[in-house]
Scaffold this motif. Structure first.
Motif, PDB file in Angstrom:
ATOM      1  N   GLU A  50       0.878  -1.162   0.000  1.00  0.00           N
ATOM      2  CA  GLU A  50       0.000   0.000   0.000  1.00  0.00           C
ATOM      3  C   GLU A  50       0.917   1.215   0.000  1.00  0.00           C
ATOM      4  O   GLU A  50       1.729   1.370   0.912  1.00  0.00           O
ATOM      5  CB  GLU A  50      -0.879   0.024   1.259  1.00  0.00           C
ATOM      6  N   VAL A  72       2.573  -5.078  10.135  1.00  0.00           N
ATOM      7  CA  VAL A  72       2.951  -5.066   8.725  1.00  0.00           C
ATOM      8  C   VAL A  72       4.280  -4.322   8.554  1.00  0.00           C
ATOM      9  O   VAL A  72       4.443  -3.195   9.038  1.00  0.00           O
ATOM     10  CB  VAL A  72       1.840  -4.401   7.869  1.00  0.00           C
TER      11      VAL A  72
ATOM     12  N   VAL B  75      -4.357   1.164   6.579  1.00  0.00           N
ATOM     13  CA  VAL B  75      -3.679   0.625   5.377  1.00  0.00           C
ATOM     14  C   VAL B  75      -3.067  -0.742   5.661  1.00  0.00           C
ATOM     15  O   VAL B  75      -3.041  -1.599   4.780  1.00  0.00           O
ATOM     16  CB  VAL B  75      -2.585   1.545   4.779  1.00  0.00           C
ATOM     17  N   ALA B  76      -2.617  -0.928   6.899  1.00  0.00           N
ATOM     18  CA  ALA B  76      -2.051  -2.239   7.251  1.00  0.00           C
ATOM     19  C   ALA B  76      -3.143  -3.308   7.184  1.00  0.00           C
ATOM     20  O   ALA B  76      -2.926  -4.399   6.653  1.00  0.00           O
ATOM     21  CB  ALA B  76      -1.428  -2.191   8.646  1.00  0.00           C
ATOM     22  N   LEU B  77      -4.333  -2.975   7.699  1.00  0.00           N
ATOM     23  CA  LEU B  77      -5.446  -3.938   7.643  1.00  0.00           C
ATOM     24  C   LEU B  77      -5.831  -4.208   6.188  1.00  0.00           C
ATOM     25  O   LEU B  77      -6.157  -5.333   5.812  1.00  0.00           O
ATOM     26  CB  LEU B  77      -6.658  -3.398   8.414  1.00  0.00           C
ATOM     27  N   HIS B  79      -3.800  -4.095   3.675  1.00  0.00           N
ATOM     28  CA  HIS B  79      -2.758  -4.971   3.132  1.00  0.00           C
ATOM     29  C   HIS B  79      -2.974  -6.418   3.574  1.00  0.00           C
ATOM     30  O   HIS B  79      -2.728  -7.349   2.799  1.00  0.00           O
ATOM     31  CB  HIS B  79      -1.378  -4.489   3.583  1.00  0.00           C
TER      32      HIS B  79
END
Lengths: 398, 295
Positions: A50, A72, B75-77, B79
């Protein structure tokens, strides 16, 4: 794979192979080529991350804080004012033990506004709890990124890491370099498996209030980990060499110091110029050498001491200045030798601020000044129009 | 009875409107929620190590970056392919949201991130000791806008945060008050039925800072609405779509007189008369702009 590549693109290629899930940055010169290339890679489907554009570096750092806390792997890059604007978040990231990796494309600080290279930005946040490694060339730049994630994500470390590369000199410089294949990187760097994360299956509270009964221990824990990282680095050097088939020095590099009378100590790309000058001076019979420091945080005290303890005349080359004191590296080398009760002559040189060229002549001047009175601070290559008697500069024709 | 996801044992003051609102918001959001919290009272009183009141994943970083940290979580979720299953709440007080955090909030809204931002508005920097914020109402006395011989308190009206957020043309903006708990619950649930950025402005009385009895939180939370000083509204995609209507308005004095922060206005003096006229002017504007009165 041998390629001829710009330094910024070498970073982007390394990051692509590292496979972060989140890339977040805010544009600032001279960092921009890195994130532009990464955004192209995402747009073309070469990198499954992202890519998030934010409204400031403060938010860029906050986004990678949040995404790393969610488990992440994340990446950001910045320079100069951007790093300083991030600084509040950088301390926070380290305190929360989040293994964020950041490329600092080193640039001077305003005012006057100046987009060229020195180390004042990363030096200003040296106390933030981030590991800092300084690259000499773009091979280093690429390799240090693999290493940065490897160390940061080590479950015994869990600290953020900054790869420092000189703005323009490295970021915009083209060099031949060996670009590692993906499967080789995968062998060196396992997938990120977070020690702690925000997970609805296992709710955790992160970022609690630490009262006087606990705060000090949290800082001690970071300091202790930093010291332990020094012990891990030789093993990582070995592992890197066995997997990548190439050496990457992570602590210091000794260049012709063994029999030297005079040694300059420096960090980053200036090492290249110093090495060339050392070769020239040695051809004339002068016994000179260079100690290049790669790991600045943690600071490899013992290794530096061993390298310098028998050197008669030492000059520390800083591309930064603690205004009103001396160069930050000079201060630390002096303190270290003092601690070891080694009364050496340690000169401090401030060079290359705001992109002022550091030439072989500059290096020769520093070596020759080691024969004179010891001084903690000498600004080298100041222009003649600067008047010592005037506290505020008045420009006159030279 | 619904399980509480924000549990007691924390160190909030008696009658704290923010702690009540936080519990209602989180319970309405449910356990599949990750919360980011700005520095402020709520963070301090609920997470003194080694204790926590939060039964969901919760993270505090700094004062001004709750919206940006939440952006990173979101954004991590995304991804991880988990975004559709997990709610993200970014929250903060009025200072952390409308003042120091406004830039990060605007960025989060503009990027279209699937997050509900909740601003708990207790109308001053309460955590540091009742200093004026951009959300402090006109003529309230705070520790940095004290009423004195030459001053009648804070000289400026509140920032219109709901309108500012609605101007980003985001899918949903609502205002609410702890005086109307069911309405607040409904709005949180509605917000999470909508994808994209959402903003909720909640009026949360602070007995300590406003100097009213700890038993009056609910009453003050109702009076601010009943006097027309704080309209309860909803915006969708930048347009005002709903207003809580009232048959008639109560005089503003009923709201002012029970709070020590307006004590200096409780006297018969020409300058006070002017202030009351000004405050009644705000009510008149609200009636016109938000169509508060039932016709």
């Amino acid at each position: 794979m041998k390629v001829f590549m710009e330094g910024s693109h070498a970073v982007a290629e390394a990051v692509k192979r590292i496979k972060p899930g989140v890339v977040c940055a805010y544009p600032i010169t001279p960092q921009t080529h890195i994130v532009e290339r990464l955004s192209e890679m995402v747009a073309d489907g070469e990198l499954a991350a992202e890519f998030i554009n934010v409204e400031s570096e403060h938010s860029a750092a906050s986004v990678v804080l949040g995404s790393t806390a969610t488990g992440v792997r994340s990446f950001t890059a910045t320079s100069s004012q951007g790093l300083i604007l991030m600084s509040e978040v950088l301390f926070n990231i380290a305190g929360m033990r989040l293994p964020v990796v950041l490329t600092c494309v080193n640039r001077a600080l305003s005012a006057p506004i100046n987009i060229w290279n020195d180390h004042q930005d990363s030096m200003a946040i040296r106390d933030a709890g981030w590991m800092q490694f300084y690259a000499e060339n773009n091979q280093d730049v690429q390799d240090l990124h693999y290493v940065a994630y490897k160390i940061a994500e080590n479950k015994d470390v869990m600290l953020p890491c900054m790869v420092c590369m000189d703005g323009y000199i490295l970021s915009h410089g083209y060099e031949n370099l060996d670009l590692v294949e993906q499967d080789v990187v995968d062998k060196f760097l396992p997938k990120y498996d977070a020690l702690y994360k925000l997970d609805t299956e296992n709710p955790l509270t992160m970022g609690l209030l630490g009262a006087p009964d606990v705060y000090m221990e949290t800082r001690y824990a970071i300091h202790k980990t930093m010291e332990e990282v020094l012990a891990l680095l030789p093993g990582i050097e070995k592992e890197f060499e066995s997997i990548m088939g190439r050496k990457v020095p992570l602590i210091v590099e000794k260049y012709k110091t063994e029999d030297a009378d005079k040694v300059l100590v420096g960090m980053g790309s200036v090492a290249g110029t110093i090495k060339d000058t050392v070769d020239e001076l040695r051809a004339n019979g002068e016994r000179v050498g260079l100690l290049r420091i790669i790991a600045y945080r943690p600071f490899p005290k013992d290794v530096i001491y061993e390298a310098l303890k028998d050197i008669e005349k030492i000059g520390v080359v800083d591309k930064a200045i603690s205004l009103g004191s001396s160069g930050p590296l000079h201060l630390e080398i002096s303190a270290l030798l003092q601690e070891k009760k080694s009364a050496k002559s340690i000169n401090g040189f401030v060079v290359g601020l705001g992109g002022r060229d550091i030439k072989k002549e500059t290096v020769k001047e520093m070596f020759s000044l080691l024969d004179e009175e010891t001084k903690a601070v000498r600004f080298i290559d100041l222009k003649k129009w600067y008047k010592e008697e005037s506290p505020i500069m008045v420009l006159e024709e030279e | 009875m619904q399980e509480n996801l924000f549990v007691s044992g924390h160190t909030a003051c008696a009658g704290c409107g923010q702690s009540m609102a936080a519990r209602i918001v989180l319970n309405a959001a449910g356990s599949n929620t990750i919360v980011t919290n700005a520095t402020g009272c709520l963070e301090v009183f609920s997470t003194g190590f080694p204790h926590t009141s939060w039964c969901v994943p919760w993270i505090h970083s700094l004062f001004e970056n709750s919206a940006a940290v939440a952006s990173g979580v979101e954004v991590a979720l995304r991804h991880l392919g988990k975004k559709d299953k997990i709610n993200v709440i970014a929250q903060g007080g009025d200072g952390g949201t409308a003042d120091i955090g406004l830039q990060a909030l605007s960025g989060m809204l503009e990027r279209g991130q699937d997050i509900l931002y909740v601003m708990y508005d207790n109308e001053a920097y309460m955590n540091t000791g009742i200093q004026r914020s951009g959300m402090t109402p006109a003529y309230a006395s705070t520790t940095t806008t004290p009423a004195g011989k030459l001053s009648l308190g804070n000289p400026r009206p509140k920032k219109t945060m709901a309108a500012i957020c609605a101007a980003h043309n985001i899918p949903y903006v609502g205002t609410a008050s702890v005086g109307y708990i069911r309405d607040l619950e409904r709005k949180v649930k509605k917000a999470f039925s909508i994808k994209g950025p959402k903003f909720l402005h909640i009026f949360v009385p602070c007995p300590l800072g406003w100097r009213h009895g700890a038993d009056l939180t609910d009453k003050v939370g109702k009076l601010v609405v009943e006097t027309g000083l704080f309209p309860i509204v909803e915006y969708e995609n930048g347009k005002l779509v709903n207003t809580m209507k009232l048959k008639e308005l109560k005089p503003i004095e009923e709201f002012l007189k029970i709070q020590g922060r307006f004590k200096h206005l409780m006297k018969d003096a020409p300058e006070v008369k002017e202030v009351l006229e000004y405050l009644n002017g705000i009510v008149a504007d609200n009636i016109e702009k938000y169509d508060i009165l039932k016709k």
